[in-house]
Design a protein around this motif. Sequence first.
Motif, PDB file in Angstrom:
ATOM      1  N   ALA A  15       7.569   1.861 -11.639  1.00  0.00           N
ATOM      2  CA  ALA A  15       8.785   1.923 -10.819  1.00  0.00           C
ATOM      3  C   ALA A  15       9.361   0.511 -10.673  1.00  0.00           C
ATOM      4  CB  ALA A  15       8.487   2.527  -9.445  1.00  0.00           C
ATOM      5  N   PRO A  16       9.884  -0.046 -11.758  1.00  0.00           N
ATOM      6  CA  PRO A  16      10.388  -1.427 -11.714  1.00  0.00           C
ATOM      7  C   PRO A  16      11.474  -1.640 -10.668  1.00  0.00           C
ATOM      8  CG  PRO A  16      11.034  -0.302 -13.761  1.00  0.00           C
ATOM      9  CD  PRO A  16      10.004   0.549 -13.096  1.00  0.00           C
ATOM     10  N   ASP A  17      12.186  -0.583 -10.310  1.00  0.00           N
ATOM     11  CA  ASP A  17      13.204  -0.717  -9.268  1.00  0.00           C
ATOM     12  C   ASP A  17      12.562  -1.025  -7.921  1.00  0.00           C
ATOM     13  OD1 ASP A  17      12.125   1.860  -9.656  1.00  0.00           O
ATOM     14  OD2 ASP A  17      13.683   2.784  -8.438  1.00  0.00           O
ATOM     15  N   LEU A  18      11.370  -0.463  -7.655  1.00  0.00           N
ATOM     16  CA  LEU A  18      10.674  -0.767  -6.391  1.00  0.00           C
ATOM     17  C   LEU A  18      10.135  -2.188  -6.386  1.00  0.00           C
ATOM     18  CD1 LEU A  18       8.670   2.483  -5.506  1.00  0.00           C
ATOM     19  CD2 LEU A  18      11.026   1.849  -4.959  1.00  0.00           C
ATOM     20  N   ALA A  30      11.853  -0.646   4.004  1.00  0.00           N
ATOM     21  CA  ALA A  30      11.334   0.711   3.814  1.00  0.00           C
ATOM     22  C   ALA A  30      12.440   1.668   3.377  1.00  0.00           C
ATOM     23  CB  ALA A  30      10.678   1.201   5.097  1.00  0.00           C
ATOM     24  N   LYS A  31      13.629   1.529   3.962  1.00  0.00           N
ATOM     25  CA  LYS A  31      14.742   2.417   3.599  1.00  0.00           C
ATOM     26  C   LYS A  31      15.152   2.206   2.142  1.00  0.00           C
ATOM     27  CE  LYS A  31      19.194   4.212   5.145  1.00  0.00           C
ATOM     28  NZ  LYS A  31      19.671   4.423   3.765  1.00  0.00           N
ATOM     29  N   LYS A  32      15.113   0.973   1.680  1.00  0.00           N
ATOM     30  CA  LYS A  32      15.453   0.709   0.284  1.00  0.00           C
ATOM     31  C   LYS A  32      14.452   1.390  -0.645  1.00  0.00           C
ATOM     32  CE  LYS A  32      17.833  -3.714   0.979  1.00  0.00           C
ATOM     33  NZ  LYS A  32      17.805  -5.168   0.695  1.00  0.00           N
ATOM     34  N   ILE A  33      13.177   1.362  -0.256  1.00  0.00           N
ATOM     35  CA  ILE A  33      12.151   2.042  -1.048  1.00  0.00           C
ATOM     36  C   ILE A  33      12.414   3.541  -1.049  1.00  0.00           C
ATOM     37  CG2 ILE A  33       9.680   2.575  -1.184  1.00  0.00           C
ATOM     38  CD1 ILE A  33       9.173  -0.216   0.068  1.00  0.00           C
ATOM     39  N   ILE A  68       0.391  -4.401  -7.837  1.00  0.00           N
ATOM     40  CA  ILE A  68       1.652  -4.980  -8.307  1.00  0.00           C
ATOM     41  C   ILE A  68       1.963  -4.509  -9.729  1.00  0.00           C
ATOM     42  CG2 ILE A  68       2.785  -7.140  -8.953  1.00  0.00           C
ATOM     43  CD1 ILE A  68       1.307  -8.455  -6.580  1.00  0.00           C
ATOM     44  N   ALA A  69       0.958  -4.569 -10.595  1.00  0.00           N
ATOM     45  CA  ALA A  69       1.166  -4.153 -11.987  1.00  0.00           C
ATOM     46  C   ALA A  69       1.509  -2.667 -12.066  1.00  0.00           C
ATOM     47  CB  ALA A  69      -0.081  -4.473 -12.811  1.00  0.00           C
ATOM     48  N   TYR A  70       0.879  -1.846 -11.244  1.00  0.00           N
ATOM     49  CA  TYR A  70       1.141  -0.412 -11.215  1.00  0.00           C
ATOM     50  C   TYR A  70       2.590  -0.135 -10.821  1.00  0.00           C
ATOM     51  CZ  TYR A  70       0.939   4.450  -9.580  1.00  0.00           C
ATOM     52  OH  TYR A  70       1.199   5.784  -9.364  1.00  0.00           O
ATOM     53  N   ILE A  71       3.056  -0.818  -9.787  1.00  0.00           N
ATOM     54  CA  ILE A  71       4.433  -0.621  -9.323  1.00  0.00           C
ATOM     55  C   ILE A  71       5.424  -1.114 -10.369  1.00  0.00           C
ATOM     56  CG2 ILE A  71       6.134  -1.274  -7.569  1.00  0.00           C
ATOM     57  CD1 ILE A  71       3.711  -1.536  -5.611  1.00  0.00           C
ATOM     58  N   ASP A 117       0.823  -1.209   0.000  1.00  0.00           N
ATOM     59  CA  ASP A 117       0.000   0.000   0.000  1.00  0.00           C
ATOM     60  C   ASP A 117       0.860   1.262   0.000  1.00  0.00           C
ATOM     61  OD1 ASP A 117      -2.299  -1.531  -0.021  1.00  0.00           O
ATOM     62  OD2 ASP A 117      -2.438  -1.587   2.165  1.00  0.00           O
ATOM     63  N   SER A 118       1.792   1.364   0.933  1.00  0.00           N
ATOM     64  CA  SER A 118       2.641   2.562   0.979  1.00  0.00           C
ATOM     65  C   SER A 118       3.616   2.582  -0.192  1.00  0.00           C
ATOM     66  CB  SER A 118       3.391   2.639   2.313  1.00  0.00           C
ATOM     67  OG  SER A 118       4.260   1.527   2.482  1.00  0.00           O
ATOM     68  N   ARG A 119       4.005   1.425  -0.691  1.00  0.00           N
ATOM     69  CA  ARG A 119       4.897   1.364  -1.852  1.00  0.00           C
ATOM     70  C   ARG A 119       4.191   1.930  -3.088  1.00  0.00           C
ATOM     71  NH1 ARG A 119       8.691  -3.818  -2.891  1.00  0.00           N
ATOM     72  NH2 ARG A 119       8.104  -3.998  -0.692  1.00  0.00           N
ATOM     73  N   THR A 120       2.896   1.618  -3.207  1.00  0.00           N
ATOM     74  CA  THR A 120       2.109   2.168  -4.311  1.00  0.00           C
ATOM     75  C   THR A 120       2.041   3.683  -4.195  1.00  0.00           C
ATOM     76  OG1 THR A 120       0.772   0.144  -4.200  1.00  0.00           O
ATOM     77  CG2 THR A 120      -0.069   1.917  -5.551  1.00  0.00           C
ATOM     78  N   GLN A 121       1.852   4.196  -2.969  1.00  0.00           N
ATOM     79  CA  GLN A 121       1.848   5.647  -2.760  1.00  0.00           C
ATOM     80  C   GLN A 121       3.202   6.261  -3.096  1.00  0.00           C
ATOM     81  OE1 GLN A 121      -0.080   4.824   1.238  1.00  0.00           O
ATOM     82  NE2 GLN A 121      -0.506   7.005   0.998  1.00  0.00           N
ATOM     83  N   ALA A 122       4.280   5.539  -2.763  1.00  0.00           N
ATOM     84  CA  ALA A 122       5.623   6.050  -3.048  1.00  0.00           C
ATOM     85  C   ALA A 122       5.802   6.272  -4.545  1.00  0.00           C
ATOM     86  CB  ALA A 122       6.675   5.084  -2.516  1.00  0.00           C
ATOM     87  N   VAL A 123       5.230   5.388  -5.356  1.00  0.00           N
ATOM     88  CA  VAL A 123       5.318   5.548  -6.808  1.00  0.00           C
ATOM     89  C   VAL A 123       4.612   6.837  -7.229  1.00  0.00           C
ATOM     90  CG1 VAL A 123       4.722   4.564  -9.047  1.00  0.00           C
ATOM     91  CG2 VAL A 123       5.454   3.057  -7.188  1.00  0.00           C
ATOM     92  N   ALA A 124       3.397   7.030  -6.725  1.00  0.00           N
ATOM     93  CA  ALA A 124       2.610   8.215  -7.104  1.00  0.00           C
ATOM     94  C   ALA A 124       3.243   9.510  -6.595  1.00  0.00           C
ATOM     95  CB  ALA A 124       1.187   8.076  -6.576  1.00  0.00           C
TER      96      ALA A 124
END
Length: 460
Positions: free
Chosen positions: A342-345, A147-150, A335-338, A116-123
């Motif tokens: 942001a393939p690195d994430l 989280a730090k890697k993200i 998953i598809a959105y990330i 969830d937060s990873r998806t927000q990080a992309v946006a």
Amino acid sequence: MKTIKTPIIPITKTFANVKGKHELHLEAICVFSAIGFFLDTDTYWRDKIILSPGSESIIDDESFLVSSKKWFEWHSAPREISFENTLKEFSELFESIIEKQTTGQKVVLPLSGGLDSRTQAVALRNHPNLNTYSYSFDGGYNESKIAKKIADSCQFPFQSFTIQRGYLWNVIEELASINECYSEFTHPRQMAFIDEYCAMGDIFSLGHMGDLMFDSFGFPQLSFEEEVQKAIQLLIKKGGFELATVLWAAWGLKGSFESYFESRIRALLKEIKIENTNAKLRAFKTQFSVARWSSNNLSVFEKVLPVTLPYYDSRMCEFICTIPENYLSNRQLQIAYIKKNAPDLAKITWHGQKPFNLNNYHFNKPPFNIPYRVTDKIIREFNGFIGKPHISRNWELQFVGAENDKHLKKWLFESKLMELVPKEIIQLFYDNFKEKNAVTYSHPVSMLLTLALFQEKFNA
């Protein structure tokens, strides 16, 4: 007179008075004890309710409810649409919601190892003013590493916190005032460092509700009676049914807790006019569990900074109602959105599937995950042997150990709790937690602790 229109998923509680005696709603408290939140419009009191989500209510000058009707009903009207077009619509909607909520603000984004937060990080990747943080349990898995890697990948400032054992006892009375004892105290872990937030930004961007919206329960199509039983299973916490049943008998309530609770669930589920079992149960959990449990815990964040929640947005709720159920399973859209944006994430470990990531989590099964599981077990057992047991549950930080036990016993046995709950019941569940099965009885003990604070602060 005034009209109050509540959101589809409310962030805050809106109370109203109803006619009746000002006395404890003991049946509702039994349900609260079983599932960890109050059901539907229930509160601690018979003459006070919470306004329903997605409703329009008329309140008189003395805050009495005059009338109420729903302006939004959860529904399922899936369109004939490809997954690619669904992903495109989701991406555009999600990013427009995030942009509207955060433009011109200094944003605080809590990061986890999940989706969830990873998806927000992309946006939010190009947001000019943003801080992130994460936390890990003292003695637990270091989720902050993920989280730090993200954060590093997105070039976000990042701060890591460690949730210390026993932090609860220094903040428990403040927490009770914040959440008004409408949820228990072991889950709002943000209380451990609540004073740190003010300097971090202007608003929170929180990912609550994403995991429920973008996943499916995976049930086959069930009969209504089977759906009732599944809903009950989804709500009841370990040890919760036992505590509620004992309290029901001690308070001399009519009938049985089991029949009362089942009749309530059946009536609420019948109001949701959705045929698909998984869509119906998603709507049920959103309307009742999210609105009365997840949202109540948002009060801790709101104590410090305003909150924004992209998944709570009414446009997202409407969008979900139009998507084929098979696209809402297994977190496919997120998953598809990330992976696309942001393939690195996507290459960073997914905490729920560790040590795998969004590209290879399908291999989280034997024999592929056996080396990790064996190594992880050896490390945990070794740490336990040298006196550093692994912490993976909220209550372990607050209830386990001599110092924690001292505070727990003080609240359970030296407070006004015994004016509500007979001492022998408190002793029974405390002993079961200490001597029989801590995992099963941690929830009842936590609920008794919550009732103890309620008695001290709100039922004096």
